[in-house]
Motif scaffolding. Structure first.
Motif, PDB file in Angstrom:
ATOM      1  N   ALA A 116       0.836  -1.205   0.000  1.00 53.32           N
ATOM      2  CA  ALA A 116       0.000   0.000   0.000  1.00 53.32           C
ATOM      3  C   ALA A 116       0.872   1.257   0.000  1.00 53.32           C
ATOM      4  O   ALA A 116       0.588   2.218  -0.731  1.00 53.32           O
ATOM      5  N   ASP A 117       1.941   1.263   0.799  1.00 55.99           N
ATOM      6  CA  ASP A 117       2.844   2.418   0.832  1.00 55.99           C
ATOM      7  C   ASP A 117       3.543   2.624  -0.508  1.00 55.99           C
ATOM      8  O   ASP A 117       3.677   3.751  -0.987  1.00 55.99           O
ATOM      9  N   VAL A 149       1.705   9.310  -6.104  1.00 58.14           N
ATOM     10  CA  VAL A 149       2.121  10.694  -5.848  1.00 58.14           C
ATOM     11  C   VAL A 149       3.166  11.128  -6.867  1.00 58.14           C
ATOM     12  O   VAL A 149       3.147  12.256  -7.366  1.00 58.14           O
ATOM     13  N   ARG A 150       4.069  10.224  -7.201  1.00 61.43           N
ATOM     14  CA  ARG A 150       5.155  10.532  -8.130  1.00 61.43           C
ATOM     15  C   ARG A 150       4.723  10.440  -9.594  1.00 61.43           C
ATOM     16  O   ARG A 150       5.468  10.830 -10.491  1.00 61.43           O
ATOM     17  N   LYS A 172      -3.960   2.143 -11.094  1.00 62.53           N
ATOM     18  CA  LYS A 172      -3.465   3.469 -11.484  1.00 62.53           C
ATOM     19  C   LYS A 172      -1.963   3.462 -11.752  1.00 62.53           C
ATOM     20  O   LYS A 172      -1.466   4.310 -12.488  1.00 62.53           O
ATOM     21  N   VAL A 173      -1.227   2.524 -11.143  1.00 66.89           N
ATOM     22  CA  VAL A 173       0.229   2.501 -11.308  1.00 66.89           C
ATOM     23  C   VAL A 173       0.795   1.140 -11.713  1.00 66.89           C
ATOM     24  O   VAL A 173       1.903   1.076 -12.231  1.00 66.89           O
ATOM     25  N   GLU A 181      13.860   2.668  -1.919  1.00 70.19           N
ATOM     26  CA  GLU A 181      14.267   3.522  -3.036  1.00 70.19           C
ATOM     27  C   GLU A 181      13.331   4.718  -3.180  1.00 70.19           C
ATOM     28  O   GLU A 181      13.777   5.838  -3.415  1.00 70.19           O
ATOM     29  N   LEU A 182      12.045   4.480  -3.029  1.00 65.98           N
ATOM     30  CA  LEU A 182      11.063   5.550  -3.204  1.00 65.98           C
ATOM     31  C   LEU A 182      11.124   6.587  -2.092  1.00 65.98           C
ATOM     32  O   LEU A 182      10.817   7.756  -2.309  1.00 65.98           O
ATOM     33  N   THR A 183      11.511   6.152  -0.893  1.00 63.41           N
ATOM     34  CA  THR A 183      11.577   7.077   0.247  1.00 63.41           C
ATOM     35  C   THR A 183      12.963   7.659   0.438  1.00 63.41           C
ATOM     36  O   THR A 183      13.161   8.496   1.309  1.00 63.41           O
ATOM     37  N   GLY A 184      13.931   7.178  -0.360  1.00 68.64           N
ATOM     38  CA  GLY A 184      15.287   7.699  -0.250  1.00 68.64           C
ATOM     39  C   GLY A 184      16.085   7.099   0.884  1.00 68.64           C
ATOM     40  O   GLY A 184      17.178   7.558   1.186  1.00 68.64           O
TER      41      GLY A 184
END
Length: 181
Positions: free
Chosen positions: A6-7, A14-15, A42-43, A161-164
């Motif tokens: 989900a996260d 968002v990206r 959606k993604v 990776e998405l959160t850095g």
């Protein structure tokens, strides 16, 4: 519903980015966890379950000489799977899993040897294909536990990776984990 999935999907939305998955030992479980999240369409572009070695080569573009030399359970193979599914399905991010869930060893690798990979538009790296990140896992547990921990691990790799979040500057990391709780 898997909270990590989900996260991941929330961050991708968002990206404005998309995701594709290539699976071997997980046999579609990563895609199932992703599509269990409402709004995944959606993604999420889709997935390829390439259980057979020839499909890794013919569908995902994994180097045939690499497969012949090393077998399907290899960090370079999983990296090429992630890049291949990303390209084949036209996604911003590609995930991949390969390994040995048991009950028998495969390609000279013991049960619990798993490699997961993410390929995508890594920040700070120029060029259309910036390369991938691979995690090497040594998992304990039965077949189901190894497969589910592999799903959790590949989703967590993408989430980092998405959160850095950085788990170090290494392209590959070795972790010892115990499947199941």
């Amino acid at each position: 519903m898997n909270p990590v999935a989900a996260d991941v999907l929330r961050l991708l939305m968002v990206r404005g980015e998309t995701l594709a998955v290539a699976e071997s030992l997980t046999g579609g479980l990563v895609a199932a966890e992703i599509t269990a999240v409402p709004g995944a369409s959606k993604v999420f572009r889709g997935s390829v379950t390439a259980y057979a070695t020839d499909l890794k080569r013919d569908v995902l573009g994994v180097d045939g000489a690499l497969l012949a030399a090393r077998g399907a359970v290899d960090p370079q193979v999983v990296a090429q799977m992630a890049a291949g599914v990303r390209m084949a399905l036209g996604a911003d991010w590609g995930l991949a899993t390969t390994g040995v869930a048991g009950p028998e060893p495969q390609d000279g690798q013991p049960v619990g040897t798993v490699f997961v990979a993410v390929d995508g538009p890594f920040e700070g790296v120029s060029g259309e294909h910036a390369g991938g990140k691979v995690a090497s896992l040594r998992l304990n547990g039965d077949r189901a536990e190894i497969r589910m921990e592999s799903v959790r691990s590949v989703l967590t790799l993408l989430l980092k990776e998405l959160t850095g979040e950085q788990a170090g500057n290494e392209r590959a990391q070795d972790t010892e984990q115990n499947g199941g709780t």
